[in-house]
Design a protein around this motif. Structure first.
Motif, PDB file in Angstrom:
ATOM      1  N   LEU A 255      45.533  63.608  82.548  1.00  0.00           N
ATOM      2  CA  LEU A 255      45.369  62.772  83.736  1.00  0.00           C
ATOM      3  C   LEU A 255      45.036  61.335  83.361  1.00  0.00           C
ATOM      4  N   ALA A 256      44.228  61.156  82.332  1.00  0.00           N
ATOM      5  CA  ALA A 256      43.901  59.794  81.893  1.00  0.00           C
ATOM      6  C   ALA A 256      45.169  59.059  81.468  1.00  0.00           C
ATOM      7  N   LEU A 257      46.055  59.744  80.737  1.00  0.00           N
ATOM      8  CA  LEU A 257      47.315  59.121  80.347  1.00  0.00           C
ATOM      9  C   LEU A 257      48.196  58.852  81.558  1.00  0.00           C
ATOM     10  N   ALA A 258      48.148  59.741  82.550  1.00  0.00           N
ATOM     11  CA  ALA A 258      48.947  59.526  83.762  1.00  0.00           C
ATOM     12  C   ALA A 258      48.529  58.245  84.465  1.00  0.00           C
ATOM     13  N   TYR A 259      47.227  58.000  84.536  1.00  0.00           N
ATOM     14  CA  TYR A 259      46.768  56.777  85.195  1.00  0.00           C
ATOM     15  C   TYR A 259      47.092  55.534  84.366  1.00  0.00           C
ATOM     16  N   THR A 260      47.129  55.668  83.032  1.00  0.00           N
ATOM     17  CA  THR A 260      47.553  54.512  82.245  1.00  0.00           C
ATOM     18  C   THR A 260      49.042  54.230  82.445  1.00  0.00           C
ATOM     19  N   THR A 261      49.809  55.264  82.765  1.00  0.00           N
ATOM     20  CA  THR A 261      51.204  55.020  83.136  1.00  0.00           C
ATOM     21  C   THR A 261      51.275  54.182  84.402  1.00  0.00           C
ATOM     22  N   MET A 262      50.428  54.485  85.368  1.00  0.00           N
ATOM     23  CA  MET A 262      50.376  53.665  86.581  1.00  0.00           C
ATOM     24  C   MET A 262      49.965  52.231  86.252  1.00  0.00           C
ATOM     25  N   ILE A 263      49.038  52.073  85.308  1.00  0.00           N
ATOM     26  CA  ILE A 263      48.658  50.722  84.879  1.00  0.00           C
ATOM     27  C   ILE A 263      49.879  49.990  84.331  1.00  0.00           C
ATOM     28  N   ALA A 264      50.643  50.679  83.480  1.00  0.00           N
ATOM     29  CA  ALA A 264      51.825  50.058  82.884  1.00  0.00           C
ATOM     30  C   ALA A 264      52.863  49.711  83.947  1.00  0.00           C
ATOM     31  N   LEU A 265      53.073  50.615  84.889  1.00  0.00           N
ATOM     32  CA  LEU A 265      54.054  50.360  85.942  1.00  0.00           C
ATOM     33  C   LEU A 265      53.630  49.185  86.817  1.00  0.00           C
ATOM     34  N   GLY A 266      52.338  49.114  87.126  1.00  0.00           N
ATOM     35  CA  GLY A 266      51.853  47.970  87.894  1.00  0.00           C
ATOM     36  C   GLY A 266      52.027  46.666  87.135  1.00  0.00           C
ATOM     37  N   THR A 267      51.768  46.707  85.828  1.00  0.00           N
ATOM     38  CA  THR A 267      51.944  45.508  85.009  1.00  0.00           C
ATOM     39  C   THR A 267      53.403  45.069  84.972  1.00  0.00           C
ATOM     40  N   LEU A 268      54.305  46.027  84.796  1.00  0.00           N
ATOM     41  CA  LEU A 268      55.731  45.702  84.775  1.00  0.00           C
ATOM     42  C   LEU A 268      56.182  45.105  86.104  1.00  0.00           C
ATOM     43  N   THR A 269      55.725  45.696  87.199  1.00  0.00           N
ATOM     44  CA  THR A 269      56.078  45.168  88.523  1.00  0.00           C
ATOM     45  C   THR A 269      55.548  43.754  88.696  1.00  0.00           C
ATOM     46  N   MET A 270      54.333  43.537  88.244  1.00  0.00           N
ATOM     47  CA  MET A 270      53.699  42.227  88.371  1.00  0.00           C
ATOM     48  C   MET A 270      54.495  41.156  87.622  1.00  0.00           C
ATOM     49  N   PHE A 271      54.955  41.474  86.428  1.00  0.00           N
ATOM     50  CA  PHE A 271      55.699  40.491  85.644  1.00  0.00           C
ATOM     51  C   PHE A 271      57.112  40.282  86.174  1.00  0.00           C
ATOM     52  N   LEU A 272      57.725  41.328  86.705  1.00  0.00           N
ATOM     53  CA  LEU A 272      59.075  41.176  87.253  1.00  0.00           C
ATOM     54  C   LEU A 272      59.077  40.356  88.538  1.00  0.00           C
ATOM     55  N   GLY A 273      57.922  40.122  89.116  1.00  0.00           N
ATOM     56  CA  GLY A 273      57.852  39.259  90.285  1.00  0.00           C
ATOM     57  C   GLY A 273      58.032  37.795  89.954  1.00  0.00           C
ATOM     58  N   SER A 274      57.969  37.455  88.684  1.00  0.00           N
ATOM     59  CA  SER A 274      58.082  36.061  88.270  1.00  0.00           C
ATOM     60  C   SER A 274      59.515  35.736  87.864  1.00  0.00           C
ATOM     61  N   ASP A 275      59.863  34.460  87.982  1.00  0.00           N
ATOM     62  CA  ASP A 275      61.168  33.976  87.515  1.00  0.00           C
ATOM     63  C   ASP A 275      61.096  33.423  86.098  1.00  0.00           C
ATOM     64  N   ALA A 276      59.886  33.308  85.561  1.00  0.00           N
ATOM     65  CA  ALA A 276      59.730  32.736  84.223  1.00  0.00           C
ATOM     66  C   ALA A 276      60.303  33.683  83.182  1.00  0.00           C
ATOM     67  N   SER A 277      61.071  33.123  82.255  1.00  0.00           N
ATOM     68  CA  SER A 277      61.687  33.951  81.220  1.00  0.00           C
ATOM     69  C   SER A 277      60.630  34.630  80.349  1.00  0.00           C
ATOM     70  N   ALA A 278      59.481  33.981  80.137  1.00  0.00           N
ATOM     71  CA  ALA A 278      58.420  34.578  79.321  1.00  0.00           C
ATOM     72  C   ALA A 278      57.866  35.833  79.975  1.00  0.00           C
ATOM     73  N   ALA A 279      57.705  35.788  81.305  1.00  0.00           N
ATOM     74  CA  ALA A 279      57.181  36.947  82.017  1.00  0.00           C
ATOM     75  C   ALA A 279      58.166  38.111  81.983  1.00  0.00           C
ATOM     76  N   VAL A 280      59.443  37.821  82.211  1.00  0.00           N
ATOM     77  CA  VAL A 280      60.457  38.878  82.192  1.00  0.00           C
ATOM     78  C   VAL A 280      60.616  39.434  80.781  1.00  0.00           C
ATOM     79  N   ALA A 281      60.586  38.580  79.786  1.00  0.00           N
ATOM     80  CA  ALA A 281      60.671  39.048  78.398  1.00  0.00           C
ATOM     81  C   ALA A 281      59.485  39.939  78.054  1.00  0.00           C
ATOM     82  N   ALA A 282      58.313  39.579  78.544  1.00  0.00           N
ATOM     83  CA  ALA A 282      57.136  40.417  78.315  1.00  0.00           C
ATOM     84  C   ALA A 282      57.320  41.793  78.940  1.00  0.00           C
ATOM     85  N   ALA A 283      57.891  41.831  80.155  1.00  0.00           N
ATOM     86  CA  ALA A 283      58.121  43.108  80.830  1.00  0.00           C
ATOM     87  C   ALA A 283      59.089  43.976  80.038  1.00  0.00           C
ATOM     88  N   ILE A 284      60.172  43.391  79.545  1.00  0.00           N
ATOM     89  CA  ILE A 284      61.178  44.163  78.813  1.00  0.00           C
ATOM     90  C   ILE A 284      60.615  44.680  77.492  1.00  0.00           C
TER      91      ILE A 284
END
Length: 761
Positions: free
Chosen positions: A290-319
């Protein structure tokens, strides 16, 4: 939420069933991975590959597949991680009675994910999107004897299906706006879409589908419950497949829907909130899975947060983080599965000292956890540094994004310690049975994945030019380059990394007090999303039972009343909205025989409504039907008239035959006039008449009739257009109607036969 059940290895087993399929299970994903690697040089050079066939030509839908940098990256992760999952599952589920069924579900899921990310058409993407929904339901509920597994599977199915319906609506609007469902044309229509008044509805509908699939707030609660699935499924779903489907869609449609404040604020705030909520929940867990499952949610939230930006650095970080997360998360889930299989528990409070008896598993867990925590020289360190660069590059709210990223990464460091240190260090619990190192089939897959994380960290160019750059170009729609390095000098991202390590280690050392505080806080919280889900289902069941008692109480009169009232409301609304009240009409002059047919019809209807004996009412209905048949005959429809006469005759014979056996009217019961029924019947008749007259006064639109007239002979080889429509153009519809009538007849015969066998009561 507490720990949930795991089918794992505790189900009943037979002596090595499915041994052959276990040996061959890695072959399909291995072949797919090699095929993709063969095209890696082409993708790295910026070339795109497309292939497919026309599917529904009239609707502009094709079964089209499209490979560019983004789809190539996801497909390679899906097939590549799939190789290690199948190897691991062969040992983890060895001897399981349902092993063949497991691999069938797993391959179905793999096909669905590959079709989803390679789809070159919106409708093709949606079809494979729903395949993953069905396959994940089967995988999560694999242990179908467990009530927890069944509930979790149903919850995931309902949440993602509701999101999928919204996604379909968004795709239809997007396709109608761009004039095509073809992915290439859609991706080239960004300016048109963003300038349209339909942009916001399209965006909201697509985001609901994406957020539901990738467990973003408020749809996050299904993902931790999905831990009821076997550990190989959890490792696959959480690393490279299902939960990443929504992330893929956000990245895929980035050139179309991004570059607006609405997109940026929704994704940034939702991603940050999801990561923060999941981080707090992860610290509370004692169940390692379960702890790992919630860290997956952390990762998914982080990816969503970065994909909201148009900056190439943010998108590169997400990828880049997408690749990092796939490696370490699959490895750590498999490590937890090994611990559970060898010790019989995943509760870290009951574990300790395993490093001495399971050294290879300990080394694997430590290497994967170091990448998860972002320590050099692992690829996770590069990904974390890029995340901080991307957070600082977000133009709208760099402080919010940076704070959320630091907190989420610090919790990730803490959870990495929970998984890699707590079970393996310290004293060996006296109540824990003696365990030994797992078989090579279990630890070989996570060991290779952790080794890849180290290799790509030492040689980041292996993934930078071949995977990250092409995917970044595909997301942004313009050529981009990226320089992945372990050392970028002393800068703000490095200082943020040091702060992250310090905060994470501090929380790990004070984990007992922190968990106690969080337990009190969550206990006094008003409610949880999972509880709200249960209450929603209870409310839905209550409403269903209530409307069933009201509308379907077993009384035919009630059924007819509901139907006629509904028809009256809709017809009245249609007439009022159209503003057509056909009070003026050129009535034709009727001859004697037509007046006779009219009087027979009206008289039969009046007699049927006022008859006090059942047989008289049935005969009156027959007279009404004969009158209608005569009207058909006089106005040029002899085939319809013959059909009407046959139906009326057969109906009268059947009813007369069974009427003596059915207590239609109780003896001595006085049948009285029912003004409410008469008023309702008269209203329906009047509204239907007005609707028919209104339709007759409307100019006739003939394209449909012209089509059937022109296509009847060359395509269906028939000159009777009505028959051709029924048996050729509407063959499946007619076949379905026949099945319905046949089923009703079988049910009626069965009930009547049962009544005859029982005899009179």
């Amino acid at each position: 939420m507490g720990a949930v059940g795991d089918t794992d290895s505790r189900d009943s087993r037979q002596a090595e069933p499915g041994r052959l399929i276990s040996l061959l299970s890695p072959v399909p994903p291995t072949i797919l991975t090699l095929i993709l690697l063969f095209y890696m040089s082409d993708i790295s050079a910026g070339r795109e590959i497309s292939f497919g066939v026309t599917w529904v030509s009239d609707l502009g839908v094709s079964l089209q597949f499209f490979i560019d940098g983004l789809s190539f990256l996801f497909a390679l992760l899906i097939s590549g991680i799939g190789v290690f999952i199948t190897i691991y599952a062969a040992s983890y589920l060895r001897g399981h009675m349902q092993l063949r069924r497991f691999y069938l579900y797993l391959y179905l899921f793999m096909i669905g994910m590959l079709g989803l990310v390679l789809a070159g058409d919106l409708m093709t993407l949606f079809v494979f999107w729903e395949i993953t929904t069905i396959a994940s339901y089967l995988l999560i509920g694999f242990n179908n004897t467990s009530a927890i597994a069944r509930r979790s599977a149903l919850q995931a199915l309902l949440v993602t299906t509701l999101g999928g319906l919204c996604l379909l609506a968004g795709f239809i609007l997007l396709g109608s706006l761009t004039g095509s469902f073809d992915m290439v044309q859609v991706l080239a229509s960004g300016e048109t879409v963003r300038a349209s008044s339909l942009y916001v509805p399209i965006l909201i509908l697509i985001l609901i589908g994406s957020f539901a699939k990738s467990a973003q707030l408020p749809f996050h609660f299904w993902l931790p419950n999905a831990m009821a699935a076997p550990t190989p499924v959890s490792a696959y779903l959480h690393s490279a497949t299902m939960v990443k489907a929504g992330i893929y869609l956000l990245a895929r449609l980035h050139p179309v829907l991004a570059q607006t404040e609405t997109w940026e604020w929704i994704l940034t705030c939702t991603g940050a909130a999801t990561a923060a909520v999941a981080a707090l929940a992860a610290l509370r867990q004692t169940d390692l899975k379960l702890a790992l499952a919630y860290t997956t949610m952390i990762a998914l939230g982080t990816l969503t947060m970065f994909l909201g930006s148009d900056a190439s650095a943010a998108v590169a970080a997400a990828i880049t983080f997408l690749i990092v997360h796939s490696f370490y998360k699959a490895a750590l889930f498999m490590v937890v599965g090994i611990i559970d299989k060898q010790t019989g528990t995943r509760n870290m409070i009951k574990l300790g000292g395993l490093g001495r008896v399971m050294p290879i598993t300990f080394f694997t867990a430590l290497a994967s956890a170091l990448s998860m925590a972002g320590f050099p020289p692992f690829l996770g360190f590069i990904g974390k540094e890029l995340k901080y660069e991307g957070a600082l590059a977000v133009a709208s709210e760099p402080a919010l994004v940076s704070t959320a990223a630091v907190f989420a990464n610090a919790v990730t460091v803490t959870v990495a310690g929970m998984v890699a240190l707590k079970p393996f260090l310290g004293k060996y619990p006296h109540n824990l049975p003696k365990v030994h190192e797992a078989s090579p089939g279990l630890w070989i897959s996570p060991l290779i994945l952790s080794f890849l994380g180290l290799t790509f960290g030492l040689a980041p160019d292996l993934v930078g030019g071949g995977l990250v750059e092409p995917a970044l170009t595909a997301v942004l729609g313009i050529p981009e380059s990226i320089d992945l390095r372990l050392w970028h000098g002393i800068n703000i991202p490095l200082l943020m990394s040091i702060l992250t390590f310090g905060l994470g280690v501090t929380m790990y050392l004070g984990l007992r007090h922190l968990r106690a505080w969080l337990a009190w806080d969550f206990k006094h919280a008003p409610t949880s999303a999972d509880l709200l889900w249960d209450k929603s289902l209870e409310l839905l069941r209550f409403f269903a039972a209530f409307q069933t008692r009201i509308l379907q109480n077993g009384v035919m009169r009630r059924y007819l009343t509901v139907i006629f009232v509904t028809v009256s409301i809709f017809l009245s609304y249609a007439l009022l909205r159209s503003g057509q009240f056909p009070l003026e009409y050129n009535w034709p002059r009727l001859n004697l025989k037509e007046w006779a047919a009219l009087l027979l019809t009206v008289g039969g209807a009046f007699m049927a409504g006022t008859a006090r004996k059942p047989l008289i009412a049935i005969c009156a209905l027959g007279a009404l039907g004969v009158g209608v048949a005569l009207i058909y005959l006089f106005f040029g429809a002899p085939d319809v008239a013959i059909t009407q006469l046959l139906v009326e005759t057969l109906y009268l014979v059947l009813v007369a035959a069974i009427l003596p056996r059915l207590p239609v009217f109780s003896p001595g019961r006085k049948i009285r006039f029912r003004p409410r029924d008469a008023l309702l019947g008269g209203m329906v008749g009047l509204l239907v008449t007005l609707s028919i007259l209104a339709v007759l006064q409307t100019p006739f639109d003939s394209p449909t009739s012209d089509f059937f007239e022109q296509a009847a002979v060359p395509e269906a080889h028939g000159r009777n257009i009505v028959n051709v429509i029924l048996v050729d153009f509407r063959a499946l519809d007619t076949f379905g109607e026949i099945i319905v009538v046949f089923t009703a007849a079988v049910a009626a015969v069965t009930l009547l036969g049962h009544q005859l066998r029982r005899g009179p009561q």
